[in-house]
Scaffold this active site. Structure first.
Site, PDB file in Angstrom:
ATOM      1  N   CYS A  29      10.621   1.368   0.924  1.00 45.36           N
ATOM      2  CA  CYS A  29       9.731   2.210   1.561  1.00 45.36           C
ATOM      3  C   CYS A  29       9.155   1.600   2.882  1.00 45.36           C
ATOM      4  O   CYS A  29       8.489   2.231   3.606  1.00 45.36           O
ATOM      5  CB  CYS A  29       8.449   2.325   0.714  1.00 45.36           C
ATOM      6  SG  CYS A  29       8.787   3.339  -0.828  1.00 45.36           S
ATOM      7  N   SER A  37      12.528  10.834   6.675  1.00 47.21           N
ATOM      8  CA  SER A  37      11.222  11.382   7.263  1.00 47.21           C
ATOM      9  C   SER A  37      11.742  12.956   7.612  1.00 47.21           C
ATOM     10  O   SER A  37      12.774  13.129   8.121  1.00 47.21           O
ATOM     11  CB  SER A  37      10.798  10.735   8.137  1.00 47.21           C
ATOM     12  OG  SER A  37       9.817  11.676   8.935  1.00 47.21           O
ATOM     13  N   SER A  65       0.676  -1.244  -0.046  1.00 42.64           N
ATOM     14  CA  SER A  65      -0.128   0.076  -0.078  1.00 42.64           C
ATOM     15  C   SER A  65       0.894   1.205   0.098  1.00 42.64           C
ATOM     16  O   SER A  65       2.202   1.024   0.033  1.00 42.64           O
ATOM     17  CB  SER A  65      -0.795  -0.078   1.175  1.00 42.64           C
ATOM     18  OG  SER A  65      -0.284   0.096   2.333  1.00 42.64           O
ATOM     19  N   THR A  77      -1.235   8.385   4.004  1.00 44.79           N
ATOM     20  CA  THR A  77      -0.978   6.889   3.484  1.00 44.79           C
ATOM     21  C   THR A  77      -1.646   5.962   4.874  1.00 44.79           C
ATOM     22  O   THR A  77      -1.878   6.713   5.971  1.00 44.79           O
ATOM     23  CB  THR A  77       0.555   6.576   3.562  1.00 44.79           C
ATOM     24  OG1 THR A  77       1.148   6.944   5.069  1.00 44.79           O
ATOM     25  CG2 THR A  77       1.269   7.495   2.699  1.00 44.79           C
ATOM     26  N   TYR A 113      11.089   7.191  16.301  1.00 42.59           N
ATOM     27  CA  TYR A 113      10.859   7.285  14.905  1.00 42.59           C
ATOM     28  C   TYR A 113      11.904   8.408  14.296  1.00 42.59           C
ATOM     29  O   TYR A 113      12.590   7.754  13.286  1.00 42.59           O
ATOM     30  CB  TYR A 113       9.638   7.728  14.624  1.00 42.59           C
ATOM     31  CG  TYR A 113       9.268   8.018  13.240  1.00 42.59           C
ATOM     32  CD1 TYR A 113       9.206   6.900  12.603  1.00 42.59           C
ATOM     33  CD2 TYR A 113       8.859   9.202  12.871  1.00 42.59           C
ATOM     34  CE1 TYR A 113       8.957   6.967  11.093  1.00 42.59           C
ATOM     35  CE2 TYR A 113       8.540   9.423  11.280  1.00 42.59           C
ATOM     36  CZ  TYR A 113       8.506   8.236  10.531  1.00 42.59           C
ATOM     37  OH  TYR A 113       8.273   8.211   9.034  1.00 42.59           O
TER      38      TYR A 113
END
Length: 254
Positions: free
Chosen positions: A84, A148, A15, A196, A161
Site C-alpha cells: 500500500c 489508482s 495508517s 485516508t 501520479y
C-alpha cells in the site's frame, strides 16, 4: 489461501489502507510485518499484539526491503504481500507563470510508487517461490499492489501520479503470468477517492466533489472497504492477473 497462521508483509502500514489491512489480517489469525517510513509505526504496532512486527524503511531501497521480507518470512516462508505504500503528488506540467514542473518531483513519485512496487514484488517473490505448495492448487503466495483510478482517468496535475499507477497496472498481468509457474498470484487494486491521511493535505473541494459524484455509495471510500477486498483476494485463488476498481462507480472528471 487461508489466512490464519500465515505470514504477511503490509507496506504503507502506519495508517490508512495499509493499517486497516494489517488489522484485518491479524484479526484473522495471521502473522503480519508492517512496513512504513513513518517513525510513528512502532507506536502503532505496540497495540496490535504479539503477531505484529514493525519495520521502518523505504520501499524503493533494496537493502531496506530485503530486511523487511526476511523479517516477514517467519520460519522461512512469506505467504502474502499487500503493498500500500505510495505518495499522491499533484504537480501541473506548467504552473500559473508558465514554469515547467519539477523533474525531481516527477522522478520521486515514480521511484516510490512504481520502482518501490517492483522492488517489493521481486524480493517477496524470491522468498515465496521456496514455500511449500498449499492446497489442491499448490499455491505458494499472493501479492496485492495498489494502483489508482487516476491511471484510467487522470485529472489535471496528476501526470506523475497517473503514470506511476498506470505502471503498476501494466505490471500486474505479466507478473502474474511469470510467477504463476511458482504458484504465486499477482493482483492490483485501483481505489477511487478514499478518506485516508494521504488526501488530508489535498484540495478539499475536489475530494468532496468526488464523493458526491460517486454513483453509490455517495461517500468517500473507507479504509475498511479496501481491507475487506484484500482479504477476499487472498482467500479466493481465482483472483489473479487483474486490476480491480474499488470506487463505487466513480469516474473522475477533468
Amino acid at each position: 489461501m487461508q489466512i490464519a497462521g500465515r505470514n504477511f508483509l503490509v507496506t504503507g502500514a502506519a495508517s490508512g489502507m495499509g493499517l486497516a489491512t494489517a488489522e484485518r489480517l491479524l484479526a484473522a489469525g495471521a502473522n503480519v510485518t508492517l512496513v512504513d517510513q513513518n517513525p510513528t509505526l512502532s507506536q502503532t504496532v505496540e497495540g496490535l499484539g504479539e503477531k505484529a512486527l514493525a519495520f521502518t524503511g523505504n520501499v524503493s531501497s533494496e537493502s531496506d526491503m530485503r530486511t523487511a521480507v526476511d523479517l516477514a518470512a517467519r520460519g522461512g516462508e512469506l505467504h502474502g504481500v499487500v503493498h500500500c505504500a505510495g505518495v499522491a503528488d499533484l504537480d501541473r506540467l506548467l504552473d500559473d507563470d508558465g514554469h515547467p514542473a519539477s523533474l525531481d518531483r516527477y522522478r520521486q513519485v515514480l521511484d516510490i510508487n512504481l520502482v518501490g512496487t517492483f522492488n517489493v514484488m521481486r524480493l517477496a517473490a524470491a522468498i515465496m517461490r521456496k514455500n511449500l505448495p498449499q492446497g489442491v492448487d499448490g499455491e505458494r503466495g499472493v501479492i496485492i499492489n495498489v494502483s489508482s483510478i487516476c491511471a484510467y482517468e487522470g485529472t489535471v496535475g496528476t501526470c506523475g501520479y497517473a503514470a506511476s499507477k498506470g505502471g503498476v497496472i501494466a505490471m500486474t498481468l505479466p507478473a502474474a503470468r511469470e510467477l504463476g509457474d511458482y504458484g504465486i498470484r499477482v493482483m492490483s487494486v485501483a481505489p477511487g477517492t478514499f478518506g485516508t491521511p494521504m488526501l488530508a493535505d489535498k484540495v478539499a473541494d475536489r475530494v468532496q466533489a468526488s464523493a458526491q459524484a460517486t454513483p453509490f455509495p455517495r461517500r468517500l471510500g473507507q479504509v475498511e472497504d479496501f481491507a475487506l477486498l484484500a482479504e477476499q483476494i487472498i482467500v479466493n485463488v481465482m483472483f489473479n492477473g487483474e486490476d480491480i476498481r474499488l470506487d463505487g462507480g466513480l469516474r473522475l472528471r477533468y
